[in-house]
Design an enzyme around this catalytic site. Structure first.
Site, PDB file in Angstrom:
ATOM      1  N   GLU A  47       0.828  -1.201   0.000  1.00 14.07           N
ATOM      2  CA  GLU A  47       0.000   0.000   0.000  1.00 14.07           C
ATOM      3  C   GLU A  47       0.868   1.258   0.000  1.00 14.07           C
ATOM      4  O   GLU A  47       1.608   1.493   0.957  1.00 14.07           O
ATOM      5  CB  GLU A  47      -0.908   0.036   1.237  1.00 14.07           C
ATOM      6  CG  GLU A  47      -1.743   1.315   1.317  1.00 14.07           C
ATOM      7  CD  GLU A  47      -2.393   1.527   2.672  1.00 14.07           C
ATOM      8  OE1 GLU A  47      -3.136   2.512   2.810  1.00 14.07           O
ATOM      9  OE2 GLU A  47      -2.152   0.729   3.592  1.00 14.07           O
ATOM     10  N   GLU A  50     -11.622   3.152   6.289  1.00 15.93           N
ATOM     11  CA  GLU A  50     -10.496   3.527   7.148  1.00 15.93           C
ATOM     12  C   GLU A  50     -10.478   5.052   7.278  1.00 15.93           C
ATOM     13  O   GLU A  50      -9.736   5.750   6.599  1.00 15.93           O
ATOM     14  CB  GLU A  50      -9.165   3.022   6.558  1.00 15.93           C
ATOM     15  CG  GLU A  50      -7.995   3.233   7.510  1.00 15.93           C
ATOM     16  CD  GLU A  50      -6.665   2.805   6.902  1.00 15.93           C
ATOM     17  OE1 GLU A  50      -6.160   1.741   7.295  1.00 15.93           O
ATOM     18  OE2 GLU A  50      -6.131   3.543   6.053  1.00 15.93           O
TER      19      GLU A  50
END
Length: 272
Positions: A150, A249
Protein backbone atom coordinates in the site's frame (compact mmCIF):
# COMPACT_ATOMS: atom_id res chain seq x y z
CA UNK A 1 -23.39 -4.47 -11.72
CA UNK A 2 -22.74 -6.04 -8.34
CA UNK A 3 -22.79 -3.68 -5.35
CA UNK A 4 -19.55 -2.99 -3.53
CA UNK A 5 -18.66 -4.94 -0.39
CA UNK A 6 -17.59 -2.79 2.56
CA UNK A 7 -15.63 -3.72 5.67
CA UNK A 8 -15.28 -1.67 8.85
CA UNK A 9 -11.71 -0.86 9.80
CA UNK A 10 -11.92 -1.43 13.55
CA UNK A 11 -8.62 0.30 14.19
CA UNK A 12 -10.35 3.53 13.09
CA UNK A 13 -14.06 2.87 13.65
CA UNK A 14 -15.94 2.02 16.84
CA UNK A 15 -13.04 3.31 18.94
CA UNK A 16 -15.62 4.30 21.55
CA UNK A 17 -15.06 0.69 22.64
CA UNK A 18 -11.62 -0.28 23.98
CA UNK A 19 -11.29 -3.85 22.71
CA UNK A 20 -11.18 -5.09 19.14
CA UNK A 21 -13.56 -7.92 20.01
CA UNK A 22 -16.13 -5.38 21.28
CA UNK A 23 -15.70 -3.37 18.09
CA UNK A 24 -16.43 -6.49 16.06
CA UNK A 25 -19.79 -6.88 17.80
CA UNK A 26 -20.52 -3.18 17.21
CA UNK A 27 -19.61 -3.45 13.51
CA UNK A 28 -21.94 -6.40 13.08
CA UNK A 29 -24.74 -4.58 14.90
CA UNK A 30 -24.27 -1.61 12.54
CA UNK A 31 -24.82 -3.85 9.52
CA UNK A 32 -21.27 -4.70 8.45
CA UNK A 33 -20.57 -8.26 7.36
CA UNK A 34 -16.79 -7.86 7.41
CA UNK A 35 -14.00 -6.04 9.27
CA UNK A 36 -10.33 -5.23 8.78
CA UNK A 37 -7.72 -3.96 11.23
CA UNK A 38 -4.15 -2.76 11.33
CA UNK A 39 -2.55 -4.47 14.33
CA UNK A 40 -4.44 -6.94 16.48
CA UNK A 41 -1.39 -8.43 18.12
CA UNK A 42 -1.97 -7.09 21.63
CA UNK A 43 -5.44 -8.65 21.66
CA UNK A 44 -6.40 -12.05 22.99
CA UNK A 45 -6.60 -14.25 19.89
CA UNK A 46 -9.18 -16.60 21.38
CA UNK A 47 -11.38 -13.62 22.25
CA UNK A 48 -11.15 -12.41 18.63
CA UNK A 49 -12.04 -15.89 17.42
CA UNK A 50 -15.08 -16.00 19.69
CA UNK A 51 -16.24 -12.59 18.45
CA UNK A 52 -15.81 -13.67 14.85
CA UNK A 53 -17.77 -16.86 15.39
CA UNK A 54 -20.54 -15.15 17.35
CA UNK A 55 -21.05 -12.36 14.79
CA UNK A 56 -20.37 -14.29 11.59
CA UNK A 57 -18.07 -11.47 10.44
CA UNK A 58 -15.37 -12.08 7.87
CA UNK A 59 -11.96 -10.72 8.89
CA UNK A 60 -10.85 -9.33 5.56
CA UNK A 61 -7.36 -7.91 6.10
CA UNK A 62 -4.68 -7.35 8.75
CA UNK A 63 -1.28 -5.64 8.60
CA UNK A 64 2.12 -7.05 9.37
CA UNK A 65 3.42 -5.64 12.69
CA UNK A 66 5.01 -2.18 12.55
CA UNK A 67 8.22 -3.15 14.32
CA UNK A 68 9.49 -0.94 17.13
CA UNK A 69 7.09 2.01 17.02
CA UNK A 70 8.96 3.88 19.77
CA UNK A 71 12.12 3.68 17.64
CA UNK A 72 10.25 5.06 14.62
CA UNK A 73 9.32 1.87 12.75
CA UNK A 74 6.21 1.59 10.58
CA UNK A 75 6.76 -1.76 8.91
CA UNK A 76 9.91 -3.65 8.00
CA UNK A 77 9.41 -4.91 4.45
CA UNK A 78 11.82 -2.54 2.71
CA UNK A 79 14.16 -1.73 5.59
CA UNK A 80 17.74 -2.93 5.01
CA UNK A 81 19.21 -5.11 7.73
CA UNK A 82 15.81 -6.04 9.20
CA UNK A 83 15.07 -9.02 6.97
CA UNK A 84 15.09 -11.57 9.82
CA UNK A 85 12.68 -9.41 11.83
CA UNK A 86 10.41 -9.09 8.81
CA UNK A 87 10.23 -12.88 8.51
CA UNK A 88 9.47 -13.24 12.23
CA UNK A 89 6.73 -10.61 11.98
CA UNK A 90 5.28 -12.38 8.95
CA UNK A 91 5.09 -15.62 10.93
CA UNK A 92 3.11 -13.84 13.66
CA UNK A 93 0.77 -12.28 11.11
CA UNK A 94 0.15 -15.64 9.45
CA UNK A 95 -0.62 -17.17 12.86
CA UNK A 96 -3.35 -14.57 13.46
CA UNK A 97 -4.59 -14.75 9.88
CA UNK A 98 -4.87 -18.53 10.02
CA UNK A 99 -6.78 -18.42 13.30
CA UNK A 100 -9.18 -15.75 12.01
CA UNK A 101 -9.51 -17.22 8.49
CA UNK A 102 -8.18 -13.93 7.10
CA UNK A 103 -7.08 -14.22 3.48
CA UNK A 104 -5.39 -10.82 2.98
CA UNK A 105 -2.29 -9.35 4.61
CA UNK A 106 -0.90 -5.85 4.10
CA UNK A 107 2.89 -6.24 3.94
CA UNK A 108 4.07 -2.89 5.28
CA UNK A 109 7.10 -1.39 3.54
CA UNK A 110 8.40 0.80 6.36
CA UNK A 111 10.24 4.08 6.53
CA UNK A 112 13.43 5.46 5.06
CA UNK A 113 15.95 5.26 7.94
CA UNK A 114 16.21 8.46 9.98
CA UNK A 115 19.83 9.11 9.09
CA UNK A 116 19.41 8.46 5.35
CA UNK A 117 18.28 10.43 2.32
CA UNK A 118 15.55 8.81 0.24
CA UNK A 119 17.46 9.19 -3.02
CA UNK A 120 20.57 7.58 -1.53
CA UNK A 121 18.85 4.44 -0.26
CA UNK A 122 15.95 4.05 -2.73
CA UNK A 123 17.56 1.34 -4.86
CA UNK A 124 18.72 -0.68 -1.87
CA UNK A 125 15.33 -0.42 -0.17
CA UNK A 126 13.54 -1.48 -3.33
CA UNK A 127 15.81 -4.51 -3.67
CA UNK A 128 15.14 -5.49 -0.04
CA UNK A 129 11.41 -5.02 -0.53
CA UNK A 130 11.34 -7.15 -3.69
CA UNK A 131 13.30 -9.89 -1.92
CA UNK A 132 11.03 -9.82 1.15
CA UNK A 133 7.87 -9.76 -0.96
CA UNK A 134 9.07 -12.75 -2.96
CA UNK A 135 9.72 -14.63 0.27
CA UNK A 136 6.32 -13.60 1.64
CA UNK A 137 4.55 -14.68 -1.55
CA UNK A 138 5.82 -18.22 -1.13
CA UNK A 139 4.86 -18.34 2.57
CA UNK A 140 1.41 -16.91 1.91
CA UNK A 141 0.74 -19.15 -1.08
CA UNK A 142 0.88 -22.18 1.21
CA UNK A 143 -1.90 -20.59 3.30
CA UNK A 144 -4.07 -19.41 0.40
CA UNK A 145 -3.40 -15.80 1.45
CA UNK A 146 -2.86 -12.76 -0.78
CA UNK A 147 -0.30 -10.15 0.23
CA UNK A 148 -0.74 -6.44 -0.48
CA UNK A 149 1.49 -3.41 -0.72
CA UNK A 150 0.00 0.00 0.00
CA UNK A 151 1.43 3.38 -1.00
CA UNK A 152 1.14 5.86 1.89
CA UNK A 153 1.37 9.56 1.14
CA UNK A 154 4.55 11.39 2.14
CA UNK A 155 3.03 14.88 1.91
CA UNK A 156 0.81 14.77 4.99
CA UNK A 157 0.72 11.39 6.70
CA UNK A 158 4.29 10.06 6.77
CA UNK A 159 7.14 11.97 5.06
CA UNK A 160 9.57 9.08 5.45
CA UNK A 161 7.42 6.17 4.28
CA UNK A 162 9.24 4.31 1.51
CA UNK A 163 6.31 3.34 -0.72
CA UNK A 164 4.37 6.48 -1.60
CA UNK A 165 2.79 6.22 -5.07
CA UNK A 166 0.87 3.73 -7.19
CA UNK A 167 3.49 4.12 -9.93
CA UNK A 168 6.29 3.03 -7.58
CA UNK A 169 4.15 0.17 -6.27
CA UNK A 170 3.30 -1.09 -9.77
CA UNK A 171 6.99 -1.13 -10.73
CA UNK A 172 7.81 -3.16 -7.61
CA UNK A 173 4.97 -5.61 -8.25
CA UNK A 174 6.28 -6.15 -11.76
CA UNK A 175 9.72 -7.04 -10.35
CA UNK A 176 8.22 -9.39 -7.77
CA UNK A 177 6.06 -11.10 -10.40
CA UNK A 178 3.97 -13.16 -7.97
CA UNK A 179 0.23 -13.51 -8.58
CA UNK A 180 -0.60 -13.46 -4.87
CA UNK A 181 1.07 -10.08 -4.21
CA UNK A 182 -1.24 -7.26 -5.24
CA UNK A 183 -1.89 -3.54 -4.89
CA UNK A 184 -3.87 -2.00 -2.05
CA UNK A 185 -5.43 1.30 -3.11
CA UNK A 186 -6.10 3.74 -0.30
CA UNK A 187 -7.92 6.50 -2.17
CA UNK A 188 -6.96 9.03 0.53
CA UNK A 189 -3.24 8.51 -0.12
CA UNK A 190 -3.58 8.31 -3.92
CA UNK A 191 -5.45 11.60 -4.09
CA UNK A 192 -2.90 13.43 -1.93
CA UNK A 193 0.12 12.12 -3.82
CA UNK A 194 -1.08 12.16 -7.41
CA UNK A 195 -4.76 12.96 -7.90
CA UNK A 196 -5.80 11.91 -11.42
CA UNK A 197 -7.86 9.16 -9.82
CA UNK A 198 -9.92 8.19 -12.85
CA UNK A 199 -6.86 7.53 -15.00
CA UNK A 200 -4.86 5.89 -12.21
CA UNK A 201 -7.70 3.53 -11.25
CA UNK A 202 -8.17 2.54 -14.88
CA UNK A 203 -4.43 2.05 -15.39
CA UNK A 204 -3.78 0.01 -12.27
CA UNK A 205 -7.15 -1.70 -11.88
CA UNK A 206 -5.78 -5.17 -12.86
CA UNK A 207 -3.33 -4.92 -9.94
CA UNK A 208 -5.81 -3.70 -7.31
CA UNK A 209 -7.11 -6.30 -4.88
CA UNK A 210 -8.16 -4.15 -1.94
CA UNK A 211 -9.47 -0.59 -1.56
CA UNK A 212 -9.65 1.78 1.39
CA UNK A 213 -11.51 5.07 1.60
CA UNK A 214 -11.60 8.40 3.46
CA UNK A 215 -12.29 11.99 2.52
CA UNK A 216 -9.43 14.36 1.67
CA UNK A 217 -7.92 16.27 3.40
CA UNK A 218 -9.53 15.54 6.79
CA UNK A 219 -9.59 11.74 6.51
CA UNK A 220 -13.18 11.70 7.75
CA UNK A 221 -16.37 10.07 6.44
CA UNK A 222 -16.60 9.76 2.65
CA UNK A 223 -19.60 12.12 2.58
CA UNK A 224 -17.91 14.80 4.71
CA UNK A 225 -16.69 18.04 3.13
CA UNK A 226 -13.62 17.54 0.97
CA UNK A 227 -12.08 16.97 -2.43
CA UNK A 228 -13.48 13.56 -3.33
CA UNK A 229 -16.78 12.61 -4.96
CA UNK A 230 -17.33 9.12 -3.64
CA UNK A 231 -20.61 8.59 -5.49
CA UNK A 232 -18.59 8.89 -8.70
CA UNK A 233 -15.77 6.69 -7.41
CA UNK A 234 -18.14 3.97 -6.18
CA UNK A 235 -19.92 3.97 -9.55
CA UNK A 236 -16.55 3.71 -11.27
CA UNK A 237 -15.47 0.71 -9.19
CA UNK A 238 -18.81 -1.00 -9.86
CA UNK A 239 -18.53 -0.31 -13.59
CA UNK A 240 -15.07 -1.87 -13.65
CA UNK A 241 -16.47 -4.95 -11.91
CA UNK A 242 -14.43 -4.58 -8.73
CA UNK A 243 -14.90 -7.76 -6.68
CA UNK A 244 -12.79 -7.03 -3.60
CA UNK A 245 -13.63 -5.26 -0.38
CA UNK A 246 -13.70 -1.53 0.34
CA UNK A 247 -12.23 -0.79 3.75
CA UNK A 248 -13.71 2.10 5.74
CA UNK A 249 -10.50 3.53 7.15
CA UNK A 250 -11.44 7.00 8.31
CA UNK A 251 -11.74 9.14 11.45
CA UNK A 252 -15.40 9.71 12.34
CA UNK A 253 -16.23 13.36 12.93
CA UNK A 254 -18.49 12.33 15.83
CA UNK A 255 -19.45 8.88 17.00
CA UNK A 256 -18.94 6.05 14.53
CA UNK A 257 -22.67 5.32 14.42
CA UNK A 258 -23.59 8.95 13.73
CA UNK A 259 -21.29 8.96 10.72
CA UNK A 260 -22.64 5.84 9.00
CA UNK A 261 -25.44 7.57 7.11
CA UNK A 262 -23.45 7.42 3.86
CA UNK A 263 -23.12 3.63 3.89
CA UNK A 264 -26.70 3.04 4.98
CA UNK A 265 -27.82 5.15 2.02
CA UNK A 266 -25.57 3.08 -0.25
CA UNK A 267 -26.95 -0.20 1.09
CA UNK A 268 -30.55 1.01 0.76
CA UNK A 269 -29.99 2.38 -2.74
CA UNK A 270 -28.41 -0.84 -4.03
CA UNK A 271 -31.23 -2.98 -2.63
CA UNK A 272 -33.96 -0.99 -4.32
Amino acid sequence: MAPLKFCANITWLFTELPDFSQRMYAAAAAGFQAVEAAWLYDSDLQELQRAKEATGLEVVLINTPPGNVKAGDLGLGAVPGREAEFRESLDLTVKFARALHCKRIHLMAGRVPEDSKRTAVAKEMEAVFVQNLSYAADVLAKEGITGFIEPINTRITDPRYFLDSPHQAAAILEKVGKPNIKLQMDVFHWQIMDGNLTQNIQKYFPLIGHVQIAQVPGRNEPDSAGELNYSYLFDMLETHGYQGYVGCEYKPLGSTEEGLGWIKRYWTGRKS
